[in-house]
Enzyme design. Structure first.
Site, PDB file in Angstrom:
ATOM      1  N   GLY A  10      54.864  46.059  37.857  1.00 27.27           N
ATOM      2  CA  GLY A  10      53.472  45.807  37.514  1.00 27.27           C
ATOM      3  C   GLY A  10      52.896  46.717  36.445  1.00 27.27           C
ATOM      4  O   GLY A  10      51.685  46.926  36.402  1.00 27.27           O
ATOM      5  N   ASN A  12      52.622  46.070  33.274  1.00 29.37           N
ATOM      6  CA  ASN A  12      51.733  45.259  32.434  1.00 29.37           C
ATOM      7  C   ASN A  12      50.441  44.920  33.174  1.00 29.37           C
ATOM      8  O   ASN A  12      49.360  44.908  32.575  1.00 29.37           O
ATOM      9  CB  ASN A  12      52.426  43.982  31.965  1.00 29.37           C
ATOM     10  CG  ASN A  12      53.470  44.256  30.909  1.00 29.37           C
ATOM     11  OD1 ASN A  12      53.266  45.077  30.032  1.00 29.37           O
ATOM     12  ND2 ASN A  12      54.597  43.579  30.999  1.00 29.37           N
ATOM     13  N   ARG A  57      59.965  24.162  44.106  1.00 27.97           N
ATOM     14  CA  ARG A  57      59.177  24.982  43.184  1.00 27.97           C
ATOM     15  C   ARG A  57      57.833  24.324  42.847  1.00 27.97           C
ATOM     16  O   ARG A  57      56.827  25.001  42.686  1.00 27.97           O
ATOM     17  CB  ARG A  57      59.983  25.244  41.910  1.00 27.97           C
ATOM     18  CG  ARG A  57      59.329  26.266  41.002  1.00 27.97           C
ATOM     19  CD  ARG A  57      60.230  26.641  39.872  1.00 27.97           C
ATOM     20  NE  ARG A  57      61.232  27.561  40.386  1.00 27.97           N
ATOM     21  CZ  ARG A  57      62.275  27.971  39.687  1.00 27.97           C
ATOM     22  NH1 ARG A  57      62.473  27.545  38.470  1.00 27.97           N
ATOM     23  NH2 ARG A  57      63.136  28.810  40.216  1.00 27.97           N
ATOM     24  N   MET A  82      59.180  36.633  36.901  1.00 26.97           N
ATOM     25  CA  MET A  82      60.563  36.240  36.663  1.00 26.97           C
ATOM     26  C   MET A  82      60.913  34.872  37.264  1.00 26.97           C
ATOM     27  O   MET A  82      62.018  34.660  37.747  1.00 26.97           O
ATOM     28  CB  MET A  82      61.503  37.321  37.214  1.00 26.97           C
ATOM     29  CG  MET A  82      61.268  38.687  36.601  1.00 26.97           C
ATOM     30  SD  MET A  82      61.414  38.724  34.809  1.00 26.97           S
ATOM     31  CE  MET A  82      63.174  38.522  34.639  1.00 26.97           C
ATOM     32  N   LEU A  85      57.677  28.358  35.607  1.00 30.14           N
ATOM     33  CA  LEU A  85      56.524  27.625  36.138  1.00 30.14           C
ATOM     34  C   LEU A  85      56.688  26.145  35.806  1.00 30.14           C
ATOM     35  O   LEU A  85      57.129  25.786  34.715  1.00 30.14           O
ATOM     36  CB  LEU A  85      55.229  28.165  35.535  1.00 30.14           C
ATOM     37  CG  LEU A  85      54.877  29.590  35.961  1.00 30.14           C
ATOM     38  CD1 LEU A  85      53.777  30.150  35.085  1.00 30.14           C
ATOM     39  CD2 LEU A  85      54.474  29.618  37.428  1.00 30.14           C
ATOM     40  N   ASN A  97      52.309  34.769  28.286  1.00 26.43           N
ATOM     41  CA  ASN A  97      53.468  35.494  28.799  1.00 26.43           C
ATOM     42  C   ASN A  97      53.616  36.801  28.030  1.00 26.43           C
ATOM     43  O   ASN A  97      53.783  36.783  26.813  1.00 26.43           O
ATOM     44  CB  ASN A  97      54.742  34.645  28.652  1.00 26.43           C
ATOM     45  CG  ASN A  97      55.947  35.320  29.270  1.00 26.43           C
ATOM     46  OD1 ASN A  97      55.823  36.275  30.025  1.00 26.43           O
ATOM     47  ND2 ASN A  97      57.118  34.813  28.946  1.00 26.43           N
ATOM     48  N   HIS A  99      55.934  39.154  28.992  1.00 28.28           N
ATOM     49  CA  HIS A  99      57.275  39.693  29.251  1.00 28.28           C
ATOM     50  C   HIS A  99      58.141  39.534  28.012  1.00 28.28           C
ATOM     51  O   HIS A  99      58.108  38.489  27.366  1.00 28.28           O
ATOM     52  CB  HIS A  99      57.925  38.982  30.440  1.00 28.28           C
ATOM     53  CG  HIS A  99      59.128  39.678  30.949  1.00 28.28           C
ATOM     54  ND1 HIS A  99      60.372  39.434  30.466  1.00 28.28           N
ATOM     55  CD2 HIS A  99      59.257  40.640  31.880  1.00 28.28           C
ATOM     56  CE1 HIS A  99      61.239  40.212  31.089  1.00 28.28           C
ATOM     57  NE2 HIS A  99      60.585  40.948  31.945  1.00 28.28           N
TER      58      HIS A  99
END
Length: 127
Positions: A10, A12, A57, A82, A85, A97, A99
């Protein structure tokens, strides 16, 4: 209002909180990650949505999207989240995003370094 999706430490998320951005909810796919502790310390509601608790999902994403909407989320930031979606989730919220991975070719924290090594080994760049 911002909803943040997390899967790990966490850092970010912490940067968003430290910047004073209006984070109203934090969701994770993983129990016990440090990001959830950061949310708790900041008094931001947090919940965990493990994929194995849902039929698939799509069902997990629908439950997570409903929970985020209940907390006033208008924009979602994927901060080291990770998981992929599903399209219905992405249609509900604008998503950002942060990441640094380049999925699926270069997963993980060092995507730029992986690409540089690949190009070097292929002779495309020199040291």
């Amino acid at each position: 209002m911002i909803g943040v999706l997390v899967s790990g430490a966490g850092t970010n998320l912490q940067a968003l909180l430290d910047a004073g951005l209006p984070v109203s909810a934090v969701a994770s796919n993983t129990e016990g990650v440090q990001a959830l502790e950061r949310a708790e310390r900041a008094l931001v509601p947090a919940a965990v949505f493990p994929e194995e608790d849902y039929a698939d999902r799509t069902a997990r994403d629908a439950a997570m999207a409903d929970w985020l909407a209940e907390h006033g989320v208008e924009t979602v930031v994927c901060a080291g989240y990770m998981q992929l979606l599903m399209p219905r989730f992405l249609a509900r919220f604008p998503c950002i995003n942060v990441h640094p991975s380049l999925l699926p070719s270069f997963p993980g924290l060092d995507a730029v370094g992986q690409e540089a090594v690949k190009l070097y080994l292929a002779g495309a760049i020199r040291s």
